[in-house]
Design an enzyme around this catalytic site. Structure first.
Site, PDB file in Angstrom:
ATOM      1  N   ASP A   1       0.698   8.346   9.736  1.00 29.28           N
ATOM      2  CA  ASP A   1       1.808   8.212   8.795  1.00 29.28           C
ATOM      3  C   ASP A   1       2.712   9.441   8.863  1.00 29.28           C
ATOM      4  O   ASP A   1       2.245  10.576   8.718  1.00 29.28           O
ATOM      5  CB  ASP A   1       1.286   8.034   7.368  1.00 29.28           C
ATOM      6  CG  ASP A   1       0.577   6.707   7.166  1.00 29.28           C
ATOM      7  OD1 ASP A   1       0.723   5.833   8.047  1.00 29.28           O
ATOM      8  OD2 ASP A   1      -0.098   6.538   6.141  1.00 29.28           O
TER       9      ASP A   1
ATOM     10  N   GLU B   1      -2.662  -5.283  18.653  1.00 33.95           N
ATOM     11  CA  GLU B   1      -1.800  -4.121  18.841  1.00 33.95           C
ATOM     12  C   GLU B   1      -2.650  -2.945  19.293  1.00 33.95           C
ATOM     13  O   GLU B   1      -3.869  -2.944  19.130  1.00 33.95           O
ATOM     14  CB  GLU B   1      -1.051  -3.779  17.554  1.00 33.95           C
ATOM     15  CG  GLU B   1      -1.937  -3.405  16.396  1.00 33.95           C
ATOM     16  CD  GLU B   1      -1.162  -3.180  15.108  1.00 33.95           C
ATOM     17  OE1 GLU B   1      -1.420  -2.160  14.447  1.00 33.95           O
ATOM     18  OE2 GLU B   1      -0.312  -4.027  14.773  1.00 33.95           O
ATOM     19  N   ASN B   2      -1.988  -1.951  19.873  1.00 29.79           N
ATOM     20  CA  ASN B   2      -2.713  -0.741  20.234  1.00 29.79           C
ATOM     21  C   ASN B   2      -2.839   0.158  19.013  1.00 29.79           C
ATOM     22  O   ASN B   2      -1.953   0.220  18.171  1.00 29.79           O
ATOM     23  CB  ASN B   2      -2.020  -0.007  21.379  1.00 29.79           C
ATOM     24  CG  ASN B   2      -0.563   0.296  21.088  1.00 29.79           C
ATOM     25  OD1 ASN B   2       0.197  -0.591  20.723  1.00 29.79           O
ATOM     26  ND2 ASN B   2      -0.168   1.549  21.259  1.00 29.79           N
TER      27      ASN B   2
ATOM     28  N   GLU C   1      -4.217  -3.394   5.851  1.00 32.63           N
ATOM     29  CA  GLU C   1      -5.357  -4.087   6.456  1.00 32.63           C
ATOM     30  C   GLU C   1      -6.283  -4.657   5.393  1.00 32.63           C
ATOM     31  O   GLU C   1      -6.435  -4.079   4.308  1.00 32.63           O
ATOM     32  CB  GLU C   1      -6.138  -3.115   7.347  1.00 32.63           C
ATOM     33  CG  GLU C   1      -5.305  -2.558   8.480  1.00 32.63           C
ATOM     34  CD  GLU C   1      -5.955  -1.377   9.172  1.00 32.63           C
ATOM     35  OE1 GLU C   1      -5.662  -1.153  10.365  1.00 32.63           O
ATOM     36  OE2 GLU C   1      -6.758  -0.666   8.528  1.00 32.63           O
TER      37      GLU C   1
ATOM     38  N   LEU D   1      -3.563   3.600  19.126  1.00 27.93           N
ATOM     39  CA  LEU D   1      -3.043   4.935  19.386  1.00 27.93           C
ATOM     40  C   LEU D   1      -1.969   4.869  20.467  1.00 27.93           C
ATOM     41  O   LEU D   1      -1.993   3.981  21.317  1.00 27.93           O
ATOM     42  CB  LEU D   1      -4.178   5.855  19.853  1.00 27.93           C
ATOM     43  CG  LEU D   1      -5.342   6.050  18.868  1.00 27.93           C
ATOM     44  CD1 LEU D   1      -6.453   6.856  19.531  1.00 27.93           C
ATOM     45  CD2 LEU D   1      -4.870   6.730  17.595  1.00 27.93           C
TER      46      LEU D   1
ATOM     47  N   THR E   1      -6.481  -4.738  15.994  1.00 31.14           N
ATOM     48  CA  THR E   1      -6.013  -3.524  16.650  1.00 31.14           C
ATOM     49  C   THR E   1      -7.016  -3.017  17.683  1.00 31.14           C
ATOM     50  O   THR E   1      -7.987  -3.693  18.002  1.00 31.14           O
ATOM     51  CB  THR E   1      -5.727  -2.434  15.596  1.00 31.14           C
ATOM     52  OG1 THR E   1      -5.149  -1.308  16.222  1.00 31.14           O
ATOM     53  CG2 THR E   1      -6.996  -2.045  14.871  1.00 31.14           C
TER      54      THR E   1
ATOM     55  N   HIS F   1       0.828  -1.202   0.000  1.00 34.50           N
ATOM     56  CA  HIS F   1       0.000   0.000   0.000  1.00 34.50           C
ATOM     57  C   HIS F   1       0.864   1.254   0.000  1.00 34.50           C
ATOM     58  O   HIS F   1       2.075   1.194   0.181  1.00 34.50           O
ATOM     59  CB  HIS F   1      -0.922   0.013   1.225  1.00 34.50           C
ATOM     60  CG  HIS F   1      -0.182   0.035   2.531  1.00 34.50           C
ATOM     61  ND1 HIS F   1       0.432  -1.078   3.069  1.00 34.50           N
ATOM     62  CD2 HIS F   1       0.066   1.042   3.411  1.00 34.50           C
ATOM     63  CE1 HIS F   1       1.001  -0.774   4.208  1.00 34.50           C
ATOM     64  NE2 HIS F   1       0.795   0.519   4.443  1.00 34.50           N
TER      65      HIS F   1
END
Length: 603
Positions: A123, A404-405, A208, A407, A366, A115
């Site tokens: 990002d 995963e987290n 994703e 934020l 997530t 991607h």
């Protein structure tokens, strides 16, 4: 026991070059537990195909090695490696990076990033798709996803060209397969040594498995519902053929006309509002098709990956997006726009988990750190229920689940929530927990984390995450040793496995309502609209034959009409059974993925 004393890495005041720690469990040859991984910054390899800030990277690797961090996660960018032309791969910078990582004794999780980087709020750099791909788009812009207003999204190639030879004579699947094959050949020494322990295959925007329905580059802002992305000519043709195959040509000309725009709220649209057209015959047809295309895409790419990496001691993984806003609403609008056909009476994540099971892939999810009360209440956010639903979907299908987290969080409340989700059955040193997260990724190392109070909380959190892992007397039984990767299970054989019944009608017609599922496997928060697990779910039936699978997977329509009316849903002990009437139809992959292996069906 694990000692978590991490010295502060050298930062040199360069904010954009901070590395990010990811903690997750790798499992080695003898059941040895590897914990603690570092996620290198998005631009560790620059667009000039060079390692960014080597001195800073050395400093951070040294600090993390001293801290007993065992591995790193690295994005392997398609837009960097193959930027010079079709099949012109330059792995030089990545080979240097991998050697540097290996010199510190780290394990590695490689992310096949197909991607564009730069479309999301988190990002920190811009990495486009390969230039030759963008050049192809000048003459054929339909290789990119398109919304109803004909705006192109260049973040990821449209699923509609997976099997279309429009990329310099190759299909998208062939391009991804060739890239991964070149990776295997060029990085063979790292694969053979066991240093590369996991391959996460990018399956959509942000890596994703989803449509690019919400993108900052298109003007989307939270908590907008997003937009359907099916208006390139290839997906429109698929939609037309799907509608034609069931005798409703009028449904194949376009997507929903009343689904709103990126920043609309559900009630402002005719499609998602209460009693909106998403519950109509047409709405169910469209959402089945839309989510089915997503499912097929993930299945096809992961099958190619399993063929490429067959025999390597690695695990495959795929990431699922945590779209938690509007989760507590009846419409689940943001999820539907992203391709997750998830409603109260229809579990949209079990089909994905079943697809991943065919490829023995890890489901990576997530927002594990989030709590419902932390979000704007009018957006009907439900991250807690969503995490439970997705993790249970994976565990129910017998696959490993990683998290995963979403934020950066440094507070004890977030760390406690992560621990709660990672080990819902607690800690034991005698019997392996029945359900636990296989791996956890922590984002990210930076100046905020290194603040004294944040660091103290993080050190405490790492110690608690390691509790029960380092001293287990029989790690071979507690963990799952990495073995050579096997090719994806043959589709026909997988369909015929007796332990997993196959149904021949749409999921929403026979699926056990979430309100009736086992209480020890909750899917919705108790404060969800309608009462969570106690909510009453109306049974529904379609007045049209909806069996798109033969078309999706074999290029032909259904052989005969399928009609299924749910007559009763009842519970006997812990076994749910359905009775109804139906006429035979071609069994197919989508039906298989959307069947519920925990239920028995009689027709």
């Amino acid at each position: 026991m694990f000692a978590c004393v991490l010295p502060t890495p050298v930062l040199n005041g360069e904010r954009e070059n901070f590395t990010r720690i990811n903690r997750f469990t790798f499992v080695g040859d003898k059941g040895k537990c590897f914990v603690g991984t570092l996620y290198t910054s998005l631009d560790t390899i620059t667009m000039d195909n060079e390692i960014s800030n080597v001195d800073l990277l050395h400093a951070n690797l040294h600090a993390l090695r001293t801290a007993h961090v065992d591995g790193l996660m690295v994005d392997v960018w398609w837009g960097i490696v193959e930027k010079d032309g079709p099949k012109c791969y330059d792995w030089s910078a990545y080979r240097s990076l991998f050697k540097l990582i290996q010199s510190y004794g780290f394990k590695l999780q490689a992310v096949m990033s197909f991607h564009q980087c730069g479309n999301n709020a988190a990002d920190s750099c811009y990495i486009p798709l390969p230039g030759w791909v963008c050049k192809e788009a000048e003459s054929n812009p339909d290789i990119f996803f398109t919304n109803r207003d004909s705006k192109r999204n260049k973040e990821y190639l449209s699923f509609g060209i997976d099997n279309e030879p429009v990329l310099n004579g190759r299909t998208a699947v062939e391009v991804y397969r060739d890239f991964m094959q070149s990776f295997r050949e060029s990085m063979s020494e790292f694969l053979e040594s066991g240093m590369v322990a996991e391959i996460e295959v990018g399956l959509g925007p942000a890596g994703e498995l989803r449509y690019p329905s919400f993108s900052n580059s298109q003007g989307w802002r939270f908590p907008g519902i997003g937009e359907f992305q099916c208006y390139d000519k290839y997906l429109l043709y698929d939609l037309k053929e799907a509608a034609k195959s069931i005798g409703h040509n009028e449904w194949g000309s376009s997507g929903p006309a009343d689904a709103g725009h990126y920043n609309d709220w559900p009630q402002a649209t005719g499609f998602f509002r209460k009693h909106g057209s998403f519950t109509s015959d047409y709405g169910r047809f469209f959402l089945e098709w839309y989510s089915g295309v997503l499912l097929k895409h993930g299945d096809t790419i992961l099958e190619a990956a399993s063929e490429v990496f067959e025999g390597c001691k690695v695990r495959l993984a795929a990431k699922i997006a945590g779209i938690h806003w509007w989760y507590k609403s009846m419409n689940h609008a943001a999820e539907l726009a992203a391709g997750y056909y998830n409603l109260r009476e229809r579990d949209g994540y079990k089909p994905i988990a079943k697809m991943l099971a065919r490829h023995r892939a890890i489901l990576n999810f997530t927002c594990i750190e989030m709590r419902d009360k932390e979000h704007y209440w009018k957006a009907r956010c439900g991250p807690e229920g969503l995490v439970r639903q997705v993790t249970n979907a994976g565990w129910d299908k017998g696959i490993d689940v990683s998290c995963e987290n979403a934020l950066p969080r440094f507070d004890r409340a977030a760390f406690d929530q992560i621990l709660l989700n990672a080990r819902p059955h607690g800690i034991t040193d005698a019997i392996p927990p029945k359900r636990r997260v296989f791996s956890f990724t922590y984002l990210r190392l930076g100046p905020e984390l290194m603040q004294e109070n944040h660091w103290r909380e993080f050190v405490s959190f790492v110690r608690r995450m390691h509790a029960g892992l380092d001293y287990h007397p029989e790690p071979d039984k507690y963990f799952k040793p990495t073995v050579p990767l096997e090719r994806s299970k043959p589709l026909k054989a997988f369909l015929e496995e007796p332990a997993i019944p196959v149904a021949s009608v749409p999921l929403d017609q026979y699926h056990v309502p979430l309100a009736l599922q086992k209480a020890e496997e909750p899917f919705f928060s108790q404060d969800a609209p309608g009462g969570g697990l106690g909510a009453q779910v109306e049974s529904s039936s379609a007045s049209f034959p909806l069996n798109l699978i033969a078309w999706l997977w074999h290029g032909t329509g259904p052989s005969r009409t399928v009609k299924q009316n749910v007559q009763s849903v009842y519970q006997s002990d812990s076994d749910y059974k359905h009775t109804g009437s139906s006429r035979g139809a071609t069994q197919s992959v989508q039906d298989f993925y959307q069947s519920d292996s925990d239920n028995k069906h009689a027709s």
